[in-house]
Scaffold this active site. Structure first.
Site, mmCIF file in Angstrom:
data_model
loop_
_atom_site.group_PDB
_atom_site.id
_atom_site.type_symbol
_atom_site.label_atom_id
_atom_site.label_comp_id
_atom_site.label_asym_id
_atom_site.label_seq_id
_atom_site.Cartn_x
_atom_site.Cartn_y
_atom_site.Cartn_z
ATOM 1 N N ASP A 100 14.016 11.788 2.207
ATOM 2 C CA ASP A 100 12.944 12.412 3.052
ATOM 3 C C ASP A 100 12.688 11.671 4.877
ATOM 4 O OD1 ASP A 100 11.065 14.286 3.445
ATOM 5 O OD2 ASP A 100 9.652 13.661 2.128
ATOM 6 N N LYS A 121 -3.507 5.170 -2.093
ATOM 7 C CA LYS A 121 -2.985 6.396 -2.345
ATOM 8 C C LYS A 121 -3.702 6.668 -3.635
ATOM 9 C CE LYS A 121 1.054 9.287 -2.072
ATOM 10 N NZ LYS A 121 2.376 9.368 -1.345
HETATM 11 N N1 LIG Z 1 0.261 3.206 4.381
HETATM 12 C C1 LIG Z 1 -0.444 4.159 5.002
HETATM 13 N N2 LIG Z 1 -1.330 3.753 6.145
HETATM 14 C C2 LIG Z 1 -1.831 4.696 6.877
HETATM 15 N N3 LIG Z 1 -1.837 5.949 6.674
HETATM 16 C C3 LIG Z 1 -0.966 6.370 5.495
HETATM 17 C C4 LIG Z 1 -0.538 5.484 4.772
HETATM 18 N N4 LIG Z 1 0.109 6.131 3.770
HETATM 19 C C5 LIG Z 1 -0.029 7.663 4.051
HETATM 20 N N5 LIG Z 1 -1.043 7.604 5.124
HETATM 21 C C6 LIG Z 1 -1.131 8.973 5.733
HETATM 22 O O1 LIG Z 1 -1.958 9.803 4.721
HETATM 23 C C7 LIG Z 1 -1.414 11.038 4.549
HETATM 24 C C8 LIG Z 1 -0.940 11.287 3.451
HETATM 25 O O2 LIG Z 1 0.229 10.490 3.063
HETATM 26 P P1 LIG Z 1 1.132 10.813 1.581
HETATM 27 O O3 LIG Z 1 1.950 9.777 1.556
HETATM 28 O O4 LIG Z 1 -0.025 11.026 0.614
HETATM 29 O O5 LIG Z 1 1.559 12.168 1.932
HETATM 30 P P2 LIG Z 1 2.497 12.836 3.015
HETATM 31 O O6 LIG Z 1 3.169 11.733 3.836
HETATM 32 O O7 LIG Z 1 1.858 13.983 3.635
HETATM 33 O O8 LIG Z 1 3.842 13.436 2.140
HETATM 34 P P3 LIG Z 1 4.046 14.298 0.895
HETATM 35 O O9 LIG Z 1 3.062 15.182 0.838
HETATM 36 O O10 LIG Z 1 5.511 14.639 1.346
HETATM 37 O O11 LIG Z 1 4.256 13.343 -0.152
HETATM 38 C C9 LIG Z 1 -0.290 10.904 5.699
HETATM 39 O O12 LIG Z 1 -0.405 11.906 6.734
HETATM 40 C C10 LIG Z 1 0.019 9.778 6.203
HETATM 41 O O13 LIG Z 1 0.175 9.512 7.641
#
Ligand SMILES: Nc1ncnc2c1ncn2[C@@H]1O[C@H](COP(=O)(O)OP(=O)(O)OP(=O)(O)O)[C@@H](O)[C@H]1O
Length: 482
Positions: free
Chosen positions: A213, A117
Site C-alpha cells: 500500500d 489507533k
Molecule cells: N501515527 C500517526 N501520526 C499522525 N497521524 C496519523 C498517524 N496514523 C494515522 N494518522 C492519520 O490518521 C488518519 C487515519 O489513519 P489510518 O491509518 O487509520 O487510516 P488511513 O491511513 O486512512 O488508511 P486506511 O483507511 O487505508 O487503513 C490518516 O489520515 C493519517 O494521516
C-alpha cells in the site's frame, strides 16, 4: 481557542471516542482509498498472521527513548503492570481510516505524545476487516526501524482494539505535495524521501513483509522531517532467505573530480559519466517466493500482476515505488485514467507505458529509474531479484551514503515542512550516538577514577606508595607472563 482534554473514564468507553475536537485531518478529501478485492485468499507461501500481544519489552537500544520511559513508568504505576485506556489522555482527533479513528494522546503525567489507533470491532462488519486489524497489529509488533512506527502497546478493552504508536506531527507526503507548486517536489527532496522509503521497504522485505500500500498518503512525516511509513493492514508475510554474496558490478557514475551540485548531504552529478567495475559484497533479503492472489492496494499504485489476479509477490512494492517516484516528481501518477476502470486498463495494457512530459538535467536519471521499476513483467523489474540493493545502486541515488541516511538533513526548503531542530538531534542519538545517560555514567566513572588518582597522590605518602607499587607490581607480573 483553548484545547480541551479528553480522559478515558474507567467505565464508559463509548464516550471517550465521541471527541468533537477535530484538528486537521491529514487525509485530504482527494486522498485515494485502498481497495481489497479478493480473487483467492489462499496464500501459497505466506503465513497467516496470528494475534499476538503488543511489543511488550523495550528493545535495548531504545531504553532511553522518552516514549519507552513514559510507558515503563505507567506500567510500574499500573496495578496489573499493563497500559489501559484510563492511563491515556486524548488530545485531538487526527483522522479516520478504513478500520478506525486515530487520536493524538499522551500518557497521564507525561509529555510524550503518541498516536492511538482505535478500532471498534463491533463496527467491523466482515471477517476480512477483523483479520486486517490483526495483520496490522502483528506487523506493527515486529517493527523496529527509524522509518517505521513503533507499537508501544496494544490495548484490548471491551469491543475496542487500540494500538499505541509513534505520532507523526508533520502530516503525510500527499498533503505536503498538495502545498507545492505543480503538486510536485524538487529533485533533491524527492531523492531524500524516496531514499528513506526505499530503506523502509528494504527492512520490511528483509522481514518477509510485502507492504502493498505504498502511496504518498501512507508516508507520514515525523517531527524531525524524516519519514514514517504507516498502514500495515494490507501487508502479507512470507518466508525470506537472506543471502550474502560477492558480485562483479559494472557501475556508471560521475568522475569524483567533477563538480557536483550539493544540497545538504545529497548531491547530483551534472557532468560526464564513466564506467568502472567493482566487486561488491551484497546482502540481499528479498522474499522472492512470496505469493498472494488478493487484489489489494490503491488503484493508481496497483502493479499489473496484481490487477490481473494471477498472483503476485514482493515485486508489487517495487512497481509502487516507481509510481511513487513519478508522483513526487511530476505531481500525478502515470497510468491514471478518467475512471478507476480505465486506470486499471492502462496498467495492464502492454502498449501503455509511463510518459515523461518534464525534461531537464535532473530528470534523466529519475526517468531511467522509473522506467526500470515500471516494467510490466515482474521478472524483469528492477528490485525483483535482489531487492533494494539493485535500486540503491541506480545513478539516481548516486552519492547517498546509505548507512548514514538517518542523519541526513531533511529538505527544509520544502514549503509546509516544519522541522523541529532539537528533536532531530535527539532522534539521531537514538540510532547511533552514545545516549546522554551512558555519556553521563562514563563521565562519572572517569571523574571518580581521576579523583581516586588525585587522592592517591595528594593523600598520605604510605597510601600513595602502596597504590603505586601495587600498580607497578601487577603490570610487571603480567609483562613477564607475556
Ligand atoms: N501515527 C500517526 N501520526 C499522525 N497521524 C496519523 C498517524 N496514523 C494515522 N494518522 C492519520 O490518521 C488518519 C487515519 O489513519 P489510518 O491509518 O487509520 O487510516 P488511513 O491511513 O486512512 O488508511 P486506511 O483507511 O487505508 O487503513 C490518516 O489520515 C493519517 O494521516
Amino acid at each position: 481557542m483553548e484545547q480541551e482534554d479528553f480522559y478515558f473514564p474507567d467505565t464508559d468507553l463509548d464516550l471517550s471516542f465521541t471527541s468533537t475536537v477535530t484538528d486537521r485531518t491529514f487525509a485530504s478529501s482527494s486522498a485515494r482509498s485502498s481497495l481489497t478485492l479478493s480473487f483467492n485468499d489462499r496464500l501459497s507461501t505466506s503465513s497467516a498472521v496470528t494475534t499476538s500481544s503488543a511489543s511488550s519489552s523495550t528493545v535495548n537500544h531504545r531504553r532511553h527513548d522518552p516514549h519507552w520511559s513514559a510507558i515503563k513508568s505507567a506500567k510500574l504505576l499500573s496495578s496489573d503492570g499493563n497500559i489501559h485506556l484510563r492511563h491515556l489522555k486524548l488530545i485531538r482527533h487526527l483522522g479516520t481510516g478504513n478500520l478506525g479513528r486515530v487520536f493524538l494522546c499522551n500518557l497521564r503525567d507525561s509529555s510524550a505524545r503518541f498516536a492511538l489507533k482505535v478500532i471498534d470491532r463491533n463496527c467491523l462488519t466482515t471477517e476480512k476487516k477483523l483479520s486486517q486489524v490483526e495483520t496490522e497489529a502483528e506487523i506493527l509488533s515486529l517493527l523496529d526501524h527509524p522509518f517505521l512506527p513503533t507499537l508501544y502497546a496494544r490495548i484490548d478493552e471491551s469491543h475496542y482494539t487500540c494500538l499505541l504508536i509513534d505520532y507523526a506531527p508533520n502530516g503525510d507526503l500527499h498533503s505536503l505535495l498538495r502545498k507545492q507548486p505543480g503538486n510536485c517536489l524538487p529533485n533533491q527532496a524527492v531523492r531524500f524521501f524516496a531514499a528513506e522509503v526505499l530503506v523502509a521497504l528494504e527492512y520490511l522485505h528483509a522481514m518477509g513483509i510485502v507492504y502493498r500500500d505504498l502511496k504518498p498518503e501512507n508516508v507520514l512525516l515525523r517531527e524531525d522531517g524524516h519519514v514514517m511509513l504507516s498502514d500495515f493492514d494490507l501487508c502479507f508475510k512470507s518466508d525470506v532467505v537472506p543471502t550474502f554474496k560477492s558480485r562483479r558490478y559494472r557501475r556508471t557514475s560521475s568522475s569524483p573530480s567533477l563538480r557536483r551540485r550539493r544540497s545538504g548531504c545529497f548531491s547530483v552529478a551534472t557532468e560526464e559519466k564513466y564506467e568502472r567495475e567493482e566487486m561488491v559484497a551484497e546482502f540481499a533479503a528479498e522474499p522472492v517466493t512470496a505469493f498472494s492472489r488478493s487484489c489489494v492496494g490503491t488503484h493508481e499504485y496497483l502493479a499489473p500482476e496484481l490487477v490481473s489476479g494471477n498472483g503476485h509477490g514482493s515485486g508489487v512494492d517495487w512497481w509502487a515505488f516507481g509510481i511513487f517516484l513519478y508522483e513526487l516528481l511530476y505531481g500525478t501518477t502515470p497510468f491514471k485514467g478518467e475512471s478507476k476502470e480505465q486506470t486499471l486498463r492502462n496498467i495492464v495494457s502492454t502498449t501503455k507505458t509511463a510518459s515523461f512530459h518534464v525534461d531537464g538535467d535532473d530528470s534523466e536519471e529519475a526517468k531511467d529509474l522509473i522506467e526500470k521499476l515500471l516494467v510490466k513483467d515482474p521478472r524483469k523489474r528492477l528490485g525483483c531479484a535482489r531487492g533494494a540493493q539493485d535500486i540503491k545502486r541506480h545513478p539516481f541515488f548516486d552519492g547517498i551514503k546509505w548507512p548514514l541516511i538517518r542523519h541526513y538533513k531533511p529538505p527544509e526548503e520544502v514549503r509546509g515542512l516544519v522541522i523541529k531542530k532539537s528533536t532531530t538531534r535527539a532522534h539521531a542519538g537514538h540510532v547511533t550516538a552514545v545516549s546522554p545517560r551512558r555519556r553521563k555514567s562514563f563521565l562519572w566513572r572517569a571523574l571518580s577514577y581521576l579523583l581516586r588518582g588525585k587522592s592517591s597522590s595528594g593523600g598520605s605518602k604510605n597510601q600513595s606508595n602502596s597504590n603505586y607499587y601495587h600498580y607497578v607490581g601487577k603490570s610487571y607480573v603480567s609483562r613477564k607472563r607475556v
